[in-house]
Enzyme design. Structure first.
Site, PDB file in Angstrom:
ATOM      1  N   ARG A   7       0.582  -1.122  -0.360  1.00  0.00           N
ATOM      2  CA  ARG A   7      -0.028   0.408   0.099  1.00  0.00           C
ATOM      3  C   ARG A   7       1.067   1.479  -0.281  1.00  0.00           C
ATOM      4  NH1 ARG A   7      -3.196   1.616  -2.144  1.00  0.00           N
ATOM      5  NH2 ARG A   7      -4.242  -0.230  -2.617  1.00  0.00           N
ATOM      6  N   LYS A  15       2.200  24.915  -2.747  1.00  0.00           N
ATOM      7  CA  LYS A  15       0.756  24.202  -2.307  1.00  0.00           C
ATOM      8  C   LYS A  15       1.517  22.696  -2.365  1.00  0.00           C
ATOM      9  CE  LYS A  15      -1.533  28.301  -3.437  1.00  0.00           C
ATOM     10  NZ  LYS A  15      -2.547  29.296  -4.521  1.00  0.00           N
ATOM     11  N   LYS A  70       5.294  38.383  -0.480  1.00  0.00           N
ATOM     12  CA  LYS A  70       4.022  38.046  -1.497  1.00  0.00           C
ATOM     13  C   LYS A  70       3.176  39.016  -1.128  1.00  0.00           C
ATOM     14  CE  LYS A  70       2.386  34.024  -2.773  1.00  0.00           C
ATOM     15  NZ  LYS A  70       2.082  33.126  -2.794  1.00  0.00           N
ATOM     16  N   GLU A  76       5.322  39.980  -5.470  1.00  0.00           N
ATOM     17  CA  GLU A  76       4.534  39.598  -5.994  1.00  0.00           C
ATOM     18  C   GLU A  76       3.613  40.831  -5.860  1.00  0.00           C
ATOM     19  OE1 GLU A  76       0.901  36.868  -3.990  1.00  0.00           O
ATOM     20  OE2 GLU A  76       0.245  38.246  -3.424  1.00  0.00           O
ATOM     21  N   ASP A 107       0.471  38.708 -10.025  1.00  0.00           N
ATOM     22  CA  ASP A 107      -0.946  37.647  -9.228  1.00  0.00           C
ATOM     23  C   ASP A 107      -1.861  37.968  -9.661  1.00  0.00           C
ATOM     24  OD1 ASP A 107      -1.452  35.645  -7.493  1.00  0.00           O
ATOM     25  OD2 ASP A 107      -2.204  37.817  -5.749  1.00  0.00           O
TER      26      ASP A 107
END
Length: 286
Positions: free
Chosen positions: A103, A138, A170, A203, A225
């Site tokens: 698995r 992410k 950012k 950003e 962005d």
């Protein structure tokens, strides 16, 4: 296929050790109870859906970490386009070891093959342009190495691996610092004091912020962005090679080609990881 630099022996060992510990606990009692310790058997990895295969190298590492005496015969390589019904490899040796690792190997390969396949499809959409596809942070905690490895296998470029190998200012960084200008000036000072040579990416959310980032003369990459296509195209013209450009924000296979036409250098997409469906694979005794 060569491993990317972040796939180190240390990281591999840590991941495999913790994954096994999570799954086995104090023992694989189903296997221990039903299968004799002396039994020797074989199994084959069956592809059940057309895909770009990923995780073969990792599967070998997992099997051999748990049982160095297992024998693996490889028929398909990482990055290879495979069809339903193909056999990727066979594993032979202790039946108990094969069952206990089944698995974990499948979970890794199904996820990695899904990411590699989605990435390959995205890369194909920009193949006739200068634009490169990047991944993002992410990712799934603890599984980042494998997910980014799958992106590499699928043909895209990895963005920064973590928070330590690049500066990315950012919107929240800039807002907390007071402005893009203040954030960049503080960053330049910090890097000089620490003796670090890291690229700086900023950003931006609109053309005024693009102009502000350019005015610092210290930014290597300007992220555009969630801009409209018209804004993005104007931003690329405004930047005019003074920094690399990166489009970001909800980018999928359906939107990528229109973004390429704006002239950006990079398109970063979290979707190539988090939106990729798992590929159906199975390990079958024979």
């Amino acid at each position: 296929m060569n491993r990317p630099s972040y796939v180190t022996h240390e990281r591999l060992t840590h991941f495999i050790r913790e994954a096994i510990r999570e799954d086995i606990g104090d023992g694989d009692h189903s296997t221990l109870a039903s299968v004799p310790a002396s039994m020797q058997r074989r199994a084959r990895l069956l592809v059940k859906h057309d895909c770009i295969l990923a995780g073969i190298d990792l599967a070998q590492e997992i099997f051999h970490y748990y049982d160095k005496d297992l024998k693996i015969e490889i028929f398909k390589q990482d990055g290879e386009e495979v069809k339903e019904g193909d056999i990727a490899f066979t594993v032979s040796g202790s039946a108990q070891s094969i069952l206990t690792m089944e698995r974990l190997v499948l979970n890794c390969m199904q996820r990695m093959s899904g990411i590699a396949t989605y990435t390959h499809q995205m890369v194909a959409l920009v193949a006739d342009s200068k634009t490169k596809i990047l991944d993002t942070r992410k990712t799934s905690p603890i599984f980042r190495m494998c997910e980014k490895w799958a992106v590499h296998i699928g043909g895209a470029q990895n963005h920064r691996y973590g928070l330590f190998d690049m500066i990315m200012l950012k919107d929240n960084h800039n807002d907390y610092a007071g402005s893009i200008t203040k954030a960049v000036e503080s960053t330049v000072k910090y890097l000089k004091e620490k003796g670090k040579d890291l690229k700086i990416e900023v950003e931006t959310r609109n053309l005024d912020e693009v102009k502000e980032a350019l005015a610092t003369k210290a930014v290597d990459i300007i992220m555009l962005d969630n801009m409209s296509l018209e804004e993005m195209k104007e931003a690329v013209q405004l930047i005019d090679g003074a920094a690399m450009t990166e489009a970001s924000g909800g980018i999928t296979k359906e939107s990528v080609q229109a973004i390429v036409e704006t002239g950006v250098d990079y398109i970063s997409s979290g979707a190539i990881i988090y939106s990729a469906p798992n590929i159906d694979l199975s390990l079958k005794a024979f």
